[in-house]
Design an enzyme around this catalytic site. Structure first.
Site, PDB file in Angstrom:
ATOM      1  N   ILE A  14       0.823  -1.206   0.000  1.00 35.14           N
ATOM      2  CA  ILE A  14       0.000   0.000   0.000  1.00 35.14           C
ATOM      3  C   ILE A  14       0.858   1.259   0.000  1.00 35.14           C
ATOM      4  CG2 ILE A  14      -0.268   0.175   2.517  1.00 35.14           C
ATOM      5  CD1 ILE A  14      -2.970   0.879  -0.146  1.00 35.14           C
ATOM      6  N   SER A  36      10.901  -0.098   8.812  1.00 33.93           N
ATOM      7  CA  SER A  36      10.209  -1.297   8.353  1.00 33.93           C
ATOM      8  C   SER A  36      11.134  -2.486   8.509  1.00 33.93           C
ATOM      9  CB  SER A  36       9.792  -1.140   6.886  1.00 33.93           C
ATOM     10  OG  SER A  36       9.006  -2.222   6.449  1.00 33.93           O
ATOM     11  N   ARG A  37      10.562  -3.633   8.837  1.00 33.29           N
ATOM     12  CA  ARG A  37      11.398  -4.830   8.986  1.00 33.29           C
ATOM     13  C   ARG A  37      12.060  -5.231   7.681  1.00 33.29           C
ATOM     14  NH1 ARG A  37       7.647  -9.301  11.591  1.00 33.29           N
ATOM     15  NH2 ARG A  37       6.252  -8.420  10.014  1.00 33.29           N
ATOM     16  N   LYS A  90      -6.080   2.928   7.441  1.00 34.78           N
ATOM     17  CA  LYS A  90      -7.324   2.297   7.882  1.00 34.78           C
ATOM     18  C   LYS A  90      -7.115   0.791   8.052  1.00 34.78           C
ATOM     19  CE  LYS A  90      -8.493  -0.192   4.267  1.00 34.78           C
ATOM     20  NZ  LYS A  90      -8.792  -1.643   4.329  1.00 34.78           N
ATOM     21  N   ASP A 168     -11.595  -5.876   6.684  1.00 35.12           N
ATOM     22  CA  ASP A 168     -10.505  -5.021   6.208  1.00 35.12           C
ATOM     23  C   ASP A 168     -10.934  -4.278   4.947  1.00 35.12           C
ATOM     24  OD1 ASP A 168      -7.477  -4.294   6.269  1.00 35.12           O
ATOM     25  OD2 ASP A 168      -7.806  -5.059   4.242  1.00 35.12           O
TER      26      ASP A 168
END
Length: 308
Positions: A14, A36-37, A90, A168
């Site tokens: 996203i 971020s991993r 969201k 979702d």
């Protein structure tokens, strides 16, 4: 006002598809860091954790949180504690209580918190709202059906508790419905279908009504194949209104009335900049409240195991 130094936490699909292009086109923001991993953004300082990022880059003004909802509260709390404005992808959190606490924390620190609902910014949504405000509605039917294998491949978190499952995508429909209807609707019954190997539903059938007994029926399903369905149909005294393609097109009695190119995330970042400049927050919990009501009131139906 100089550009807002922005950081992103959770660099995934996203972010690459929507956030990065929208940020690049918005002069109000300058992307300065990511955490971020696994994911990174070329040319931008990258860190493995939000803690490391906040320690290393004190000039960050705002943070966009794009990780799964089960992990968003902790990251948001850290960002607010560090004095950063926060954009919540969201759904804004795994629970209503989490988001309410973040809203109170942001207010106490005079920071902006944005619970973003991108589907509300679909091009035909405002036109649909205006149409419904000018007539009497007799019924509403929501059909939100898509193929989870296509949109969420190998994303195990959506099937875990707090991942919301079919809600979702379904919460996108709820974010539109709660915006375009002239009166609030309330859940009266629900059936949630849970695969026997999952903690979140794959389908939901929801019945609502408002204070005037307007019937609103919503069907969410993650097993759709072929053409995907994201439609809201309202029967009214002025005719049948169809808000289709996730809010991209508006038709009345079969005649196309409104259609423009999608700019949802561009609009979200315009709104985020707007509330930061105004010293405000934008935290509407009504879509997430409907999801919580569905889990409270819904009948649980077990269906065959599902594997993505």
């Amino acid at each position: 006002m100089s550009a807002i130094n922005l950081a992103i936490v959770g660099v995934g699909k996203i972010v690459n598809d929507q956030h990065l292009p929208s940020i690049a086109r918005n002069p109000d923001f300058k992307l300065v860091a990511t955490a971020s991993r696994n994911g990174t953004v070329e040319g931008i300082d990258a860190y493995k954790t939000i803690d490391a990022m906040l320690d290393a880059v004190p000039t960050i003004d705002a943070v966009s949180l794009c990780m799964p909802p089960q992990f968003r509260y902790e990251a948001a709390h850290k960002a607010l504690a560090a004095g950063k404005h926060v954009f919540l992808e969201k759904p804004p959190g795994a629970t209503l209580s989490e988001v309410a606490d973040l809203e109170a924390t942001a207010a106490a620190k005079r920071l902006s918190l944005f619970a973003s609902w991108h589907s509300r910014y679909a091009p035909a949504v405002e036109a649909a709202k205006a149409f419904l405000a000018a007539t009497r509605i007799t019924s509403v039917q929501v059909n939100w059906k898509e193929d989870v294998r296509h949109w969420h491949p190998n994303q195990a978190w959506i099937w875990q508790a707090g991942g919301l499952g079919v809600f979702d995508p379904g919460i996108n429909a709820l974010s539109i419905v709660t915006h375009i209807l002239p009166r609030a609707a309330f859940l009266t019954s629900a059936t949630l279908e849970f695969p026997e190997n999952c903690d979140a539903p794959i389908a939901a059938d929801l019945q609502f009504k408002d204070a005037d007994n307007l019937p609103v029926h919503a069907v969410f399903d993650w097993r759709q194949t072929g053409k995907q369905t994201w439609d809201i149909v309202a029967e009214t005294e002025a005719g049948t209104m169809v808000l289709s393609e996730g809010g991209a097109k508006l038709s009345v009695n079969g005649e196309l009335k409104f259609a423009e190119p999608e700019q949802e995330y561009a609009q979200l970042y315009r709104r985020f900049a707007e509330i930061i400049k105004a010293g405000q927050s934008d935290v509407d919990l009504s879509p997430l409240r409907h999801v919580a009501d569905a889990f409270l009131l819904g009948k649980r139906k077990i269906v065959e195991a599902f594997y993505d």
